[in-house]
Design an enzyme around this catalytic site. Structure first.
Site, PDB file in Angstrom:
ATOM      1  N   HIS A   5      41.238  45.309  42.427  1.00 57.23           N
ATOM      2  CA  HIS A   5      41.388  46.223  41.301  1.00 57.23           C
ATOM      3  C   HIS A   5      40.194  46.196  40.352  1.00 57.23           C
ATOM      4  O   HIS A   5      39.833  47.241  39.785  1.00 57.23           O
ATOM      5  CB  HIS A   5      42.737  45.983  40.601  1.00 57.23           C
ATOM      6  CG  HIS A   5      42.704  45.308  39.283  1.00 57.23           C
ATOM      7  ND1 HIS A   5      42.725  43.936  39.146  1.00 57.23           N
ATOM      8  CD2 HIS A   5      42.669  45.812  38.015  1.00 57.23           C
ATOM      9  CE1 HIS A   5      42.714  43.624  37.855  1.00 57.23           C
ATOM     10  NE2 HIS A   5      42.684  44.746  37.152  1.00 57.23           N
ATOM     11  N   SER A  26      44.394  39.964  34.115  1.00 63.08           N
ATOM     12  CA  SER A  26      44.262  39.219  35.365  1.00 63.08           C
ATOM     13  C   SER A  26      42.802  39.096  35.775  1.00 63.08           C
ATOM     14  O   SER A  26      42.384  38.072  36.317  1.00 63.08           O
ATOM     15  CB  SER A  26      45.085  39.866  36.476  1.00 63.08           C
ATOM     16  OG  SER A  26      44.690  41.202  36.688  1.00 63.08           O
ATOM     17  N   GLU A  27      41.997  40.132  35.523  1.00 59.65           N
ATOM     18  CA  GLU A  27      40.549  40.052  35.706  1.00 59.65           C
ATOM     19  C   GLU A  27      39.839  40.970  34.721  1.00 59.65           C
ATOM     20  O   GLU A  27      40.419  41.970  34.268  1.00 59.65           O
ATOM     21  CB  GLU A  27      40.114  40.466  37.133  1.00 59.65           C
ATOM     22  CG  GLU A  27      40.463  39.475  38.225  1.00 59.65           C
ATOM     23  CD  GLU A  27      41.625  39.934  39.077  1.00 59.65           C
ATOM     24  OE1 GLU A  27      42.007  39.219  40.005  1.00 59.65           O
ATOM     25  OE2 GLU A  27      42.178  41.013  38.780  1.00 59.65           O
ATOM     26  N   ILE A  28      38.593  40.615  34.409  1.00 55.26           N
ATOM     27  CA  ILE A  28      37.699  41.532  33.713  1.00 55.26           C
ATOM     28  C   ILE A  28      36.346  41.463  34.410  1.00 55.26           C
ATOM     29  O   ILE A  28      36.061  40.511  35.150  1.00 55.26           O
ATOM     30  CB  ILE A  28      37.570  41.241  32.206  1.00 55.26           C
ATOM     31  CG1 ILE A  28      36.787  39.948  31.956  1.00 55.26           C
ATOM     32  CG2 ILE A  28      38.932  41.128  31.561  1.00 55.26           C
ATOM     33  CD1 ILE A  28      36.522  39.725  30.477  1.00 55.26           C
TER      34      ILE A  28
END
Length: 306
Positions: free
Chosen positions: A77, A46-48
């Site tokens: 997060h 979902s994200e990095i």
């Protein structure tokens, strides 16, 4: 070709293979924005995050956050997980990290407090949302229900209609009747795309955060988040949306406590349970501060060749 080390962690959990996945590149010097976006598409988390030297040496680092198809100004997060990773490193651009970190991000400065367990090992972090709460009208309840595959009566409107809330990144937030109804939600991508066209402020990025607030435990919530237009069919844990909701719920209290603690369980319905802890501290003047708190566990380390 250059090689870049990365570390993956599961965030908002103490159990590996649950929580929300995150890949962190602790030294992203030499990567341009286009390559960062390509790497994010390759991971499809979902994200990095990509960590760079700070513009101001008083800060710890610049942190850039990417979803599979866009860069974000802030997210929960990724900050919790990046703080966890950097606090466990021997050095961050030549400096030993302490228990207080500060990240430069497009939404502003993000303060990070490092948490340790009884042995002194880093166990997680707490971050403070970079922007005060903003609230705007949003999708009508009937349309909101249709885009997440629920009957109109499944959206609870007695406390508030669906709203656009933000403490750095905007989310459409809606209360759902009960946990059983929440579990049946199924996003309709075509209807998401149609709805997004009506809201220019979202820049085509419509993210919907649904929650249930049980009467018996009003500060222990259950939630789900859908952002199919951002190639995130469902997110296991969404700290920025949780922070916005926490700030909003406290703002509705007639006589809010100086400090309000709450929890949000997310990811349960997709097999990646996440536990988000929140603390809202009231201010004498001005907006409240929202702390997003989570445990983390390392999963793997690797090298990416560019």
């Amino acid at each position: 070709m250059a090689q870049y080390h990365f570390i993956t962690v599961d965030v908002f959990t103490r159990t590996r293979f649950t929580g929300n996945q995150l890949a962190v590149f602790p030294d992203a010097r030499g990567l341009d924005s286009e390559t960062m976006q390509a790497i994010a598409r390759e991971f499809k988390y979902s994200e990095i995050t990509f960590v760079l030297p700070p513009a101001d040496p008083a800060n710890t680092a610049e942190v850039r956050i990417f979803t599979p198809n866009a860069e974000l100004p802030f997210a929960g997060h990724p900050n919790v997980g990046t703080g966890f990773v950097l606090a466990r490193e021997n050095g961050v651009f030549g400096r030993k990290p302490g228990d207080s970190l500060r990240f430069e991000e497009k939404a502003g400065l993000v303060e990070v407090a490092v948490h340790r367990d009884a042995t002194g090992a880093v166990s997680g972090t707490a971050i403070i949302a970079p922007e005060p709460l903003s609230v705007a009208d949003s999708v009508p309840a009937e349309r909101l229900a249709s885009i997440v595959g629920l009957p109109p009566e499944g959206v609870a409107t007695q406390n508030h209609a669906p709203l656009l809330l933000s403490v750095g990144v905007p989310f459409v937030v809606a209360e759902i009747r009960d946990i059983e109804t929440l579990a049946t939600a199924r996003p309709d991508t075509a209807r998401f795309a149609e709805a997004a066209q009506h809201y220019a402020s979202l820049a085509g990025r419509l993210s919907v955060f649904l929650y249930v607030r049980p009467a018996a435990t009003p500060w222990q919530l259950r939630a789900r988040m859908f952002a199919p237009l951002g190639e995130i069919p469902e997110d296991p844990a969404t700290g920025s949306a949780s922070a916005a909701l926490a700030a909003y719920l406290v703002s509705r209290e007639t006589d809010p406590a100086e400090t309000t603690e709450m929890t949000i369980d997310q990811g349960v319905d997709m097999g990646r349970p996440s536990h988000i802890r929140l603390r809202v501290t009231a201010a004498d003047a001005g907006p409240s501060r929202v702390h997003v708190i989570g445990d983390c566990v390392e999963v793997m380390r690797g090298v990416l060749t560019v």
